[in-house]
Design a protein around this motif. Structure first.
Motif, PDB file in Angstrom:
ATOM      1  N   SER A 129      -2.178   0.659   7.435  1.00 50.02           N
ATOM      2  CA  SER A 129      -3.167  -0.405   7.248  1.00 50.02           C
ATOM      3  C   SER A 129      -2.592  -1.791   7.491  1.00 50.02           C
ATOM      4  CB  SER A 129      -3.741  -0.340   5.823  1.00 50.02           C
ATOM      5  OG  SER A 129      -2.803  -0.818   4.874  1.00 50.02           O
ATOM      6  N   LEU A 130      -1.260  -1.893   7.521  1.00 51.72           N
ATOM      7  CA  LEU A 130      -0.612  -3.198   7.663  1.00 51.72           C
ATOM      8  C   LEU A 130      -0.371  -3.600   9.115  1.00 51.72           C
ATOM      9  CD1 LEU A 130       2.064  -2.933   4.809  1.00 51.72           C
ATOM     10  CD2 LEU A 130      -0.139  -4.122   4.733  1.00 51.72           C
ATOM     11  N   VAL A 131      -0.636  -2.685  10.037  1.00 51.50           N
ATOM     12  CA  VAL A 131      -0.326  -2.949  11.450  1.00 51.50           C
ATOM     13  C   VAL A 131      -1.553  -2.661  12.316  1.00 51.50           C
ATOM     14  CG1 VAL A 131       2.109  -2.372  11.123  1.00 51.50           C
ATOM     15  CG2 VAL A 131       0.493  -0.578  11.808  1.00 51.50           C
ATOM     16  N   PRO A 132      -1.564  -3.141  13.553  1.00 50.19           N
ATOM     17  CA  PRO A 132      -2.663  -2.810  14.464  1.00 50.19           C
ATOM     18  C   PRO A 132      -2.718  -1.303  14.723  1.00 50.19           C
ATOM     19  CG  PRO A 132      -1.372  -4.656  15.299  1.00 50.19           C
ATOM     20  CD  PRO A 132      -0.610  -4.094  14.147  1.00 50.19           C
ATOM     21  N   PRO A 133      -3.898  -0.781  15.104  1.00 50.47           N
ATOM     22  CA  PRO A 133      -4.044   0.663  15.327  1.00 50.47           C
ATOM     23  C   PRO A 133      -3.012   1.249  16.283  1.00 50.47           C
ATOM     24  CG  PRO A 133      -6.188  -0.392  15.305  1.00 50.47           C
ATOM     25  CD  PRO A 133      -5.184  -1.492  15.231  1.00 50.47           C
ATOM     26  N   GLY A 134      -2.599   0.485  17.289  1.00 48.04           N
ATOM     27  CA  GLY A 134      -1.651   0.992  18.268  1.00 48.04           C
ATOM     28  C   GLY A 134      -0.233   1.129  17.764  1.00 48.04           C
ATOM     29  N   ARG A 135       0.022   0.708  16.532  1.00 48.07           N
ATOM     30  CA  ARG A 135       1.366   0.799  15.957  1.00 48.07           C
ATOM     31  C   ARG A 135       1.402   1.659  14.695  1.00 48.07           C
ATOM     32  NH1 ARG A 135       5.092  -2.758  17.877  1.00 48.07           N
ATOM     33  NH2 ARG A 135       6.274  -2.556  15.947  1.00 48.07           N
ATOM     34  N   ARG A 136       0.329   2.387  14.468  1.00 51.08           N
ATOM     35  CA  ARG A 136       0.250   3.222  13.259  1.00 51.08           C
ATOM     36  C   ARG A 136       1.392   4.235  13.180  1.00 51.08           C
ATOM     37  NH1 ARG A 136      -4.712   4.587  10.704  1.00 51.08           N
ATOM     38  NH2 ARG A 136      -4.350   6.762  11.220  1.00 51.08           N
ATOM     39  N   GLY A 137       1.673   4.894  14.298  1.00 48.28           N
ATOM     40  CA  GLY A 137       2.723   5.906  14.296  1.00 48.28           C
ATOM     41  C   GLY A 137       4.071   5.330  13.925  1.00 48.28           C
ATOM     42  N   ARG A 138       4.394   4.164  14.468  1.00 48.61           N
ATOM     43  CA  ARG A 138       5.676   3.534  14.158  1.00 48.61           C
ATOM     44  C   ARG A 138       5.736   3.074  12.707  1.00 48.61           C
ATOM     45  NH1 ARG A 138       5.560   0.044  19.607  1.00 48.61           N
ATOM     46  NH2 ARG A 138       3.443   0.873  19.513  1.00 48.61           N
ATOM     47  N   GLY A 266       9.870   9.672  17.008  1.00 47.31           N
ATOM     48  CA  GLY A 266       8.578  10.254  16.648  1.00 47.31           C
ATOM     49  C   GLY A 266       7.504   9.217  16.416  1.00 47.31           C
ATOM     50  N   GLY A 267       7.872   8.074  15.849  1.00 49.39           N
ATOM     51  CA  GLY A 267       6.886   7.015  15.636  1.00 49.39           C
ATOM     52  C   GLY A 267       6.336   6.487  16.944  1.00 49.39           C
ATOM     53  N   HIS A 268       7.206   6.294  17.926  1.00 45.67           N
ATOM     54  CA  HIS A 268       6.760   5.824  19.230  1.00 45.67           C
ATOM     55  C   HIS A 268       5.924   6.879  19.953  1.00 45.67           C
ATOM     56  CE1 HIS A 268       9.866   2.831  18.380  1.00 45.67           C
ATOM     57  NE2 HIS A 268       9.374   2.105  19.364  1.00 45.67           N
ATOM     58  N   LEU A 269       6.341   8.136  19.850  1.00 51.41           N
ATOM     59  CA  LEU A 269       5.581   9.205  20.500  1.00 51.41           C
ATOM     60  C   LEU A 269       4.187   9.342  19.896  1.00 51.41           C
ATOM     61  CD1 LEU A 269       8.301  12.007  20.886  1.00 51.41           C
ATOM     62  CD2 LEU A 269       7.326  10.568  22.687  1.00 51.41           C
ATOM     63  N   ALA A 270       4.083   9.151  18.588  1.00 51.36           N
ATOM     64  CA  ALA A 270       2.779   9.265  17.928  1.00 51.36           C
ATOM     65  C   ALA A 270       1.813   8.206  18.441  1.00 51.36           C
ATOM     66  CB  ALA A 270       2.942   9.151  16.413  1.00 51.36           C
ATOM     67  N   ASP A 271       2.335   7.018  18.706  1.00 56.34           N
ATOM     68  CA  ASP A 271       1.483   5.954  19.238  1.00 56.34           C
ATOM     69  C   ASP A 271       1.152   6.172  20.714  1.00 56.34           C
ATOM     70  OD1 ASP A 271       1.305   4.524  16.856  1.00 56.34           O
ATOM     71  OD2 ASP A 271       3.168   3.438  17.237  1.00 56.34           O
ATOM     72  N   VAL A 315      10.412  14.700  14.715  1.00 54.18           N
ATOM     73  CA  VAL A 315       9.359  14.421  15.692  1.00 54.18           C
ATOM     74  C   VAL A 315       8.095  15.203  15.359  1.00 54.18           C
ATOM     75  CG1 VAL A 315       8.661  14.812  18.097  1.00 54.18           C
ATOM     76  CG2 VAL A 315      10.863  13.737  17.593  1.00 54.18           C
ATOM     77  N   VAL A 316       8.252  16.495  15.057  1.00 54.57           N
ATOM     78  CA  VAL A 316       7.098  17.335  14.725  1.00 54.57           C
ATOM     79  C   VAL A 316       6.475  16.905  13.402  1.00 54.57           C
ATOM     80  CG1 VAL A 316       6.370  19.687  14.140  1.00 54.57           C
ATOM     81  CG2 VAL A 316       7.931  19.310  16.052  1.00 54.57           C
ATOM     82  N   ALA A 317       7.314  16.585  12.410  1.00 54.08           N
ATOM     83  CA  ALA A 317       6.799  16.201  11.089  1.00 54.08           C
ATOM     84  C   ALA A 317       5.948  14.943  11.175  1.00 54.08           C
ATOM     85  CB  ALA A 317       7.958  15.996  10.111  1.00 54.08           C
ATOM     86  N   ILE A 318       6.420  13.942  11.909  1.00 53.80           N
ATOM     87  CA  ILE A 318       5.645  12.703  12.038  1.00 53.80           C
ATOM     88  C   ILE A 318       4.380  12.953  12.849  1.00 53.80           C
ATOM     89  CG2 ILE A 318       5.653  10.396  13.075  1.00 53.80           C
ATOM     90  CD1 ILE A 318       8.607  10.245  12.279  1.00 53.80           C
ATOM     91  N   GLY A 319       4.484  13.769  13.888  1.00 51.56           N
ATOM     92  CA  GLY A 319       3.295  14.097  14.669  1.00 51.56           C
ATOM     93  C   GLY A 319       2.229  14.761  13.832  1.00 51.56           C
ATOM     94  N   LEU A 320       2.634  15.694  12.985  1.00 49.08           N
ATOM     95  CA  LEU A 320       1.663  16.377  12.125  1.00 49.08           C
ATOM     96  C   LEU A 320       1.123  15.440  11.050  1.00 49.08           C
ATOM     97  CD1 LEU A 320       3.377  19.863  11.732  1.00 49.08           C
ATOM     98  CD2 LEU A 320       1.297  19.333  13.018  1.00 49.08           C
ATOM     99  N   GLN A 321       1.968  14.487  10.606  1.00 48.41           N
ATOM    100  CA  GLN A 321       1.497  13.498   9.628  1.00 48.41           C
ATOM    101  C   GLN A 321       0.316  12.706  10.196  1.00 48.41           C
ATOM    102  OE1 GLN A 321       2.982  13.095   6.588  1.00 48.41           O
ATOM    103  NE2 GLN A 321       2.733  11.005   5.935  1.00 48.41           N
ATOM    104  N   ILE A 322       0.486  12.186  11.404  1.00 47.74           N
ATOM    105  CA  ILE A 322      -0.580  11.420  12.051  1.00 47.74           C
ATOM    106  C   ILE A 322      -1.769  12.318  12.355  1.00 47.74           C
ATOM    107  CG2 ILE A 322      -1.189  10.053  14.082  1.00 47.74           C
ATOM    108  CD1 ILE A 322       0.659   8.606  12.176  1.00 47.74           C
ATOM    109  N   ARG A 323      -1.494  13.529  12.785  1.00 44.38           N
ATOM    110  CA  ARG A 323      -2.567  14.475  13.113  1.00 44.38           C
ATOM    111  C   ARG A 323      -3.436  14.758  11.892  1.00 44.38           C
ATOM    112  NH1 ARG A 323      -5.361  16.316  17.455  1.00 44.38           N
ATOM    113  NH2 ARG A 323      -6.194  18.391  17.059  1.00 44.38           N
TER     114      ARG A 323
END
Length: 399
Positions: A129-138, A266-271, A315-323
């Motif tokens: 919530s603190l960043v623009p939508p395009g930086r959520r993963g990071r 993983g944060g960059h890949l999620a975005d 990488v997988v853990a962060i991807g699933l978090q965002i998913r």
């Protein structure tokens, strides 16, 4: 719908640091028990296998606490909820530090595990919530970075402290870290109101979403592939790679460094593309585990494989978090919390299945093949979930 605060870039960084420190405390208390198990066993007069149940008690606390706390507290302001969760973490570790006897220690570890998944669920939502939508993963990866850094710094330091003074001192240190994190949250994390329309039934209703179920099962099965191998890294190093036990900490450190690297990537890949992130992460996990099985007797190859497993796991853990946050819709916080419940189930599942093949006489490297099967099965579950339970497109609720 909630109004979004607009903190300065400096305050965003400090807020993310505060949230990451809470994750650091959780990562330290989760993993330090494994290094102090003989000391705890001697103190409570139990053998090591029996004492190992306190690790399972912590994992059970995570699985129970993640959906329960988030659902019950969905209406609470986010910062207040974070403080309650950090307080619960401090209490659970304080109880562990003073508990005397097998049952009291086990109950204390269960209490310490309750805030784990809920904290990461709330902290991930706050960070996003603190960043623009395009930086959520990071932003989410910064919160998870605390967990990864704990494997490199927090666990070794607390384990050393526990061996030098007492195993109880390690958990007392976690109390101090949790208190400092809470103080930083008070100072730097802005007020974010809860959802006044949230209900327990509505929050738990996300569990009926096919996309949520598919992502959750992907974590349970697919991430179990990492733990099937890593749970037995100590005997693998000594009996398969044929190195002295003094080298085991090097492999643990390399895995931790891989985890830190994977969290950042993983944060960059999620975005960039969350679906390709999870798909590619699981596919490469299969490849690396196969390579490890074939090349484990060659020390440099084994070391590289362990680093890559740490990286791919993050990488997988962060991807699933965002998913899960996306799939859960308005129950976004619950989705994020469920990820950590699934990973703790995966921990137990992978270790158990790996132990079965070892007990059957297949050797210590055989769990790598179990990991291949689990990672491949997780990939299939994820791909099926994409076909039959697509995540709906929606406007970011914080925009």
């Amino acid at each position: 719908m909630t109004s979004r605060t607009e903190p300065t870039a400096r305050h965003v960084g400090l807020a993310l640091l505060a949230l990451a420190l809470g994750g650091f405390a959780i990562g330290t208390t989760e993993f330090v028990t494994m290094g102090l198990l003989p000391d705890v066993a001697e103190s409570i007069d139990r053998d090591i296998p029996t004492t190992g149940h306190i690790i399972s008690a912590y994992a059970l606390g995570v699985v129970v606490g993640a959906p329960l706390i988030v659902s019950l507290a969905a209406r609470m302001p986010k910062r207040a909820l974070l403080l309650w969760l950090l307080g619960g973490l401090a209490v659970g570790n304080a109880l562990t530090a003073v508990a005397d006897g097998y049952v009291p220690v086990m109950l204390a570890r269960f209490v310490a595990g309750l805030p784990h998944g809920a904290y990461f669920g709330v902290a991930s939502l706050v960070a996003a919530s603190l960043v623009p939508p395009g930086r959520r993963g990071r932003a989410v990866s910064m919160v998870m970075m605390g967990l990864s850094v704990a494997t490199v710094a927090g666990v070794p330091v607390s384990a050393w402290l526990g061996q030098a003074l007492s195993w109880r001192a390690a958990y007392a240190l976690v109390v101090v870290i949790a208190v400092v994190a809470a103080a930083l949250v008070i100072v730097f994390v802005p007020h974010l109101p809860g959802d006044p329309s949230a209900t327990i039934r509505g929050e738990l209703g996300a569990l009926r979403e096919p996309a949520v179920i598919a992502a959750f099962l992907t974590g349970v099965v697919g991430f179990g592939g990492v733990f099937a191998m890593y749970s037995y890294i100590a005997p693998i190093v000594t009996d398969v790679v044929d190195l002295p036990s003094a080298v085991i900490p090097v492999f643990l450190l390399v895995f931790g460094l891989g985890s830190v690297s994977g969290t950042w990537v993983g944060g960059h890949l999620a975005d960039w593309d969350n679906v390709r992130q999870v798909t590619g992460g699981l596919l490469f996990t299969v490849v690396v585990l196969l390579a490890f099985y074939e090349l484990a007797t060659f020390a440099p190859a084994a070391l590289v494989s362990v680093f890559l497993m740490g990286a791919l796991g993050s990488v997988v853990a962060i991807g699933l978090q965002i998913r899960l946050m996306t799939a859960a819709g308005d129950a976004e916080m619950l989705g994020a919390a469920l990820n950590h419940a699934s990973l703790n189930i995966a921990n137990g599942l992978g270790a158990w299945l790996g132990g079965l093949v070892i007990a059957a006489g297949a050797g210590y490297v055989a769990p790598a093949l179990v990991g291949v099967a689990l990672a491949a099965a997780g990939l299939v579950v994820f791909l099926v979930g994409l076909r039959f339970a697509p995540v709906r497109e929606r406007v970011d609720v914080h925009a």
